[in-house]
Design a protein around this motif. Sequence first.
Motif, PDB file in Angstrom:
ATOM      1  N   ALA A 113       8.816  -3.260  15.485  1.00 40.20           N
ATOM      2  CA  ALA A 113       7.642  -4.104  15.683  1.00 40.20           C
ATOM      3  C   ALA A 113       6.438  -3.459  15.021  1.00 40.20           C
ATOM      4  N   TRP A 114       5.395  -4.274  14.818  1.00 41.71           N
ATOM      5  CA  TRP A 114       4.146  -3.739  14.280  1.00 41.71           C
ATOM      6  C   TRP A 114       3.560  -2.720  15.262  1.00 41.71           C
ATOM      7  N   THR A 115       2.994  -1.653  14.719  1.00 39.56           N
ATOM      8  CA  THR A 115       2.434  -0.581  15.542  1.00 39.56           C
ATOM      9  C   THR A 115       0.947  -0.420  15.245  1.00 39.56           C
ATOM     10  N   GLU A 116       0.288   0.431  16.015  1.00 43.71           N
ATOM     11  CA  GLU A 116      -1.141   0.665  15.802  1.00 43.71           C
ATOM     12  C   GLU A 116      -1.407   1.426  14.509  1.00 43.71           C
ATOM     13  N   TYR A 117      -0.497   2.316  14.153  1.00 44.09           N
ATOM     14  CA  TYR A 117      -0.667   3.151  12.962  1.00 44.09           C
ATOM     15  C   TYR A 117       0.501   2.900  12.005  1.00 44.09           C
ATOM     16  N   LEU A 118       0.169   2.777  10.718  1.00 41.93           N
ATOM     17  CA  LEU A 118       1.178   2.625   9.667  1.00 41.93           C
ATOM     18  C   LEU A 118       1.016   3.788   8.688  1.00 41.93           C
ATOM     19  N   VAL A 119       2.090   4.517   8.443  1.00 42.82           N
ATOM     20  CA  VAL A 119       2.053   5.684   7.562  1.00 42.82           C
ATOM     21  C   VAL A 119       2.915   5.387   6.336  1.00 42.82           C
ATOM     22  N   PHE A 120       2.360   5.607   5.143  1.00 43.31           N
ATOM     23  CA  PHE A 120       3.115   5.342   3.920  1.00 43.31           C
ATOM     24  C   PHE A 120       2.523   6.146   2.771  1.00 43.31           C
ATOM     25  N   PHE A 121       3.274   6.222   1.665  1.00 41.60           N
ATOM     26  CA  PHE A 121       2.789   6.923   0.477  1.00 41.60           C
ATOM     27  C   PHE A 121       1.899   5.993  -0.354  1.00 41.60           C
ATOM     28  N   GLU A 122       1.055   6.603  -1.156  1.00 40.11           N
ATOM     29  CA  GLU A 122       0.088   5.854  -1.953  1.00 40.11           C
ATOM     30  C   GLU A 122       0.767   4.876  -2.905  1.00 40.11           C
ATOM     31  N   GLN A 123       1.978   5.189  -3.326  1.00 46.16           N
ATOM     32  CA  GLN A 123       2.720   4.288  -4.218  1.00 46.16           C
ATOM     33  C   GLN A 123       2.840   2.893  -3.628  1.00 46.16           C
ATOM     34  N   LEU A 124       2.837   2.791  -2.302  1.00 48.41           N
ATOM     35  CA  LEU A 124       3.014   1.509  -1.617  1.00 48.41           C
ATOM     36  C   LEU A 124       1.673   0.817  -1.326  1.00 48.41           C
ATOM     37  N   GLU A 125       0.566   1.456  -1.656  1.00 45.86           N
ATOM     38  CA  GLU A 125      -0.747   0.929  -1.272  1.00 45.86           C
ATOM     39  C   GLU A 125      -1.026  -0.478  -1.815  1.00 45.86           C
ATOM     40  N   PRO A 126      -0.781  -0.774  -3.109  1.00 49.73           N
ATOM     41  CA  PRO A 126      -1.042  -2.140  -3.590  1.00 49.73           C
ATOM     42  C   PRO A 126      -0.261  -3.203  -2.810  1.00 49.73           C
ATOM     43  N   THR A 127       1.000  -2.906  -2.500  1.00 53.84           N
ATOM     44  CA  THR A 127       1.822  -3.849  -1.737  1.00 53.84           C
ATOM     45  C   THR A 127       1.262  -4.054  -0.336  1.00 53.84           C
ATOM     46  N   MET A 128       0.879  -2.972   0.315  1.00 50.59           N
ATOM     47  CA  MET A 128       0.371  -3.057   1.678  1.00 50.59           C
ATOM     48  C   MET A 128      -0.984  -3.760   1.731  1.00 50.59           C
ATOM     49  N   LYS A 129      -1.809  -3.568   0.717  1.00 51.47           N
ATOM     50  CA  LYS A 129      -3.106  -4.257   0.687  1.00 51.47           C
ATOM     51  C   LYS A 129      -2.914  -5.760   0.659  1.00 51.47           C
ATOM     52  N   GLY A 130      -1.974  -6.205  -0.191  1.00 50.25           N
ATOM     53  CA  GLY A 130      -1.714  -7.633  -0.267  1.00 50.25           C
ATOM     54  C   GLY A 130      -1.103  -8.184   0.999  1.00 50.25           C
ATOM     55  N   LEU A 131      -0.187  -7.421   1.589  1.00 51.73           N
ATOM     56  CA  LEU A 131       0.513  -7.876   2.783  1.00 51.73           C
ATOM     57  C   LEU A 131      -0.401  -7.889   4.012  1.00 51.73           C
ATOM     58  N   LEU A 132      -1.292  -6.917   4.108  1.00 54.22           N
ATOM     59  CA  LEU A 132      -2.133  -6.764   5.303  1.00 54.22           C
ATOM     60  C   LEU A 132      -3.507  -7.405   5.159  1.00 54.22           C
TER      61      LEU A 132
ATOM     62  N   HIS B 164       6.016  13.781  -8.376  1.00 55.52           N
ATOM     63  CA  HIS B 164       7.224  13.870  -7.551  1.00 55.52           C
ATOM     64  C   HIS B 164       8.377  13.225  -8.297  1.00 55.52           C
ATOM     65  N   ASP B 165       9.579  13.809  -8.144  1.00 48.35           N
ATOM     66  CA  ASP B 165      10.742  13.254  -8.845  1.00 48.35           C
ATOM     67  C   ASP B 165      11.245  11.965  -8.209  1.00 48.35           C
ATOM     68  N   ASP B 166      10.784  11.658  -6.990  1.00 48.86           N
ATOM     69  CA  ASP B 166      11.131  10.406  -6.313  1.00 48.86           C
ATOM     70  C   ASP B 166       9.927   9.461  -6.401  1.00 48.86           C
ATOM     71  N   TRP B 167      10.060   8.356  -7.116  1.00 49.37           N
ATOM     72  CA  TRP B 167       8.927   7.450  -7.340  1.00 49.37           C
ATOM     73  C   TRP B 167       8.369   6.890  -6.032  1.00 49.37           C
ATOM     74  N   ARG B 168       9.180   6.853  -4.992  1.00 48.09           N
ATOM     75  CA  ARG B 168       8.725   6.314  -3.708  1.00 48.09           C
ATOM     76  C   ARG B 168       7.765   7.263  -2.987  1.00 48.09           C
ATOM     77  N   ARG B 169       7.782   8.524  -3.369  1.00 47.80           N
ATOM     78  CA  ARG B 169       6.961   9.530  -2.685  1.00 47.80           C
ATOM     79  C   ARG B 169       5.744   9.965  -3.504  1.00 47.80           C
ATOM     80  N   LYS B 170       5.368   9.209  -4.492  1.00 39.10           N
ATOM     81  CA  LYS B 170       4.245   9.589  -5.343  1.00 39.10           C
ATOM     82  C   LYS B 170       2.908   9.279  -4.676  1.00 39.10           C
TER      83      LYS B 170
END
Length: 624
Positions: free
Chosen positions: A540-559, A576-582
């Motif tokens: 479920a949705w929580t009070e705090y959402l933690v994510f990497f900056e790579q996801l910021e554009p997606t989260m801005k649009g979604l939220l 970072h060698d993992d694009w998801r953790r940049k």
Amino acid sequence: MSRRTSQASTMVDSDISLSHEDKHHRTLYLKRVKEAATSQDVFLFLVAFRILNALSIKTFFQPDEFFQSLEPAWQMAFGDQSGAWITWEWENQLRSAIHPTIFALIYWLSSSLSNFLQLSPHIRAEIFVAAPKATQAVFAAIGDYYTWKLGERVYGGGSNEAWATLALTICSPWQWFCSTRTLSNCLETSLTVIALYSWPWHWSIVKTDEETDEYGLRKHGEVDELAKLCRCLLLAALACVLRPTNIIIWACLAPMILWQTVARARSLVLALSSLADRLYYQQWTFPAFRFLYFNLAQSLAIHYGKNDWHYYFSQGYPLLLTTFLPFGLAGIFQALSSSPSSALKTTVRRQLATVSIFVPCILSLISHKEVRFIYPLLPGLHVLAASPVTGCFKPTITRRILLITLLTASVLLAFFATNIHQIGPINVMAYLREESVFRQSDSTMTVAFLMPCHSTPWRSHLIFPGIKAWALTCDPPLHLSPSEHGSYLDEADRFYADPKKFLSRTLGKPPRTKSEYVARMSAVEAIGTVAWDGNKGRKAWTEYLVFFEQLEPTMKGLLQGSGYSECWRGWNTFAHDDWRRKGDVMVWCLDGKRRKKRRRLYTEWEWGSIMHTMQTSWWLRGNQ
């Protein structure tokens, strides 16, 4: 008369011989006292050095540092409802309970001490974070100490090469980066080097005139060979219980006759391990066998990555030895190219070099590879590198400049790896703990980690039971055949394939206000169990959402249009060698702007109170 003279002469000669004998014993005694004092000083220095090392590390390395040691330890110490994340390996009995039992005891002692001293929640949390680090620092210091002692055994006590071995393990960037982390590989490495120090290397030397003891074991000085062999096999067996792949080292060194020589040593370890596993799993099981079955027979290790066959030689050794790689390779070459000899030094170096080649070759047959899997080889590599290092750095200006350059590079590399690269996952947990302390009026705060699985520590760093959190999972396909593993997508894979679609289907629309969030959470809890701490249930949705900056554009649009906004951002890494953790680590929360402002005002008030207290104290001192 002549008889009396003869007797007197005999007594004088006897006194002289006794005095010489006394002087010899006194000299040996003083030498041993000096060596013992030196050893004690070195050990105390190493303990202090490694504790400083452990407490200065602020970066994230491997999830196993937390999820394979501290999380089950937290569960052992505080119960099944304590919020520990228990991964699939523990649910399927793949791990030995011996390692986390050590930290469970540390947690229990820390809790008892905190309760006795009535410490504040903030200080109590800091103790829980620091105590396992300090414990592992002691294990690391013991490993460093026996690396030096192994160097003395090979090159001689007080030799330049022995001191070079100690200098290499102290100045090693990898040791500074990894040795004090709570990985089972780190304890395995310490156990391995102690066992190598106790290993009967002299048995490999062909001698027909060497004495044997009452058990038929070849003697080497005034040493209890049986006790030493028992200690060696006991530690080797314990290392194999922690990490079954450690047996490759001993398979290279020991013929079967040695394994059969002292059966009671390995029997004792197996008995202790079985008892610990029985208490933890509530049934009799043999984790080492299940570990090999799941990772080799079912090829589940591939789920966590597949590497090139040459990984250990092209990447593993450069990471382990870093700035001292040329000396390590030179040491291996010198040892293998030297002609067979009856000298102990030559024998030990040849065998250590053989192990350093044999073990990576065997481990290269497994698709999933990590540098920490060959970490137990590092002490032996430092012993081998000591001779080239000593021969290279003679007192010339050019070589001194080279030495200073290497040491400077080692310090900078160690500092970067432990204080800059991937610092975000640790800092965000500290932020969430501070938020929990700050929200004293609220009993519970909820957090969702929209990151690749196990990107942060868990309860060992969240600490407070009032922090309820869920994260994306990545359990392997236990229900599928090996041929079907390639098409399997875990929860984290499905999220990153289409974040908007995943969140819309799984969580629904994001809440706009705190009251809407409370109503939704109550509805979810009424329907069934929420998937807190890796348990099965609904998210479920929580009070705090933690994510990497790579996801910021997606989260801005979604939220957009919701009640979420940025309330914290922390540096993570340059690349970072993992694009998801940049990028940075980010936290968005409901009423984020208001929380951010309130937090800033509270911090300003807190600093104002501190300054006022200090000024009052100075004024009182000045008027006394």
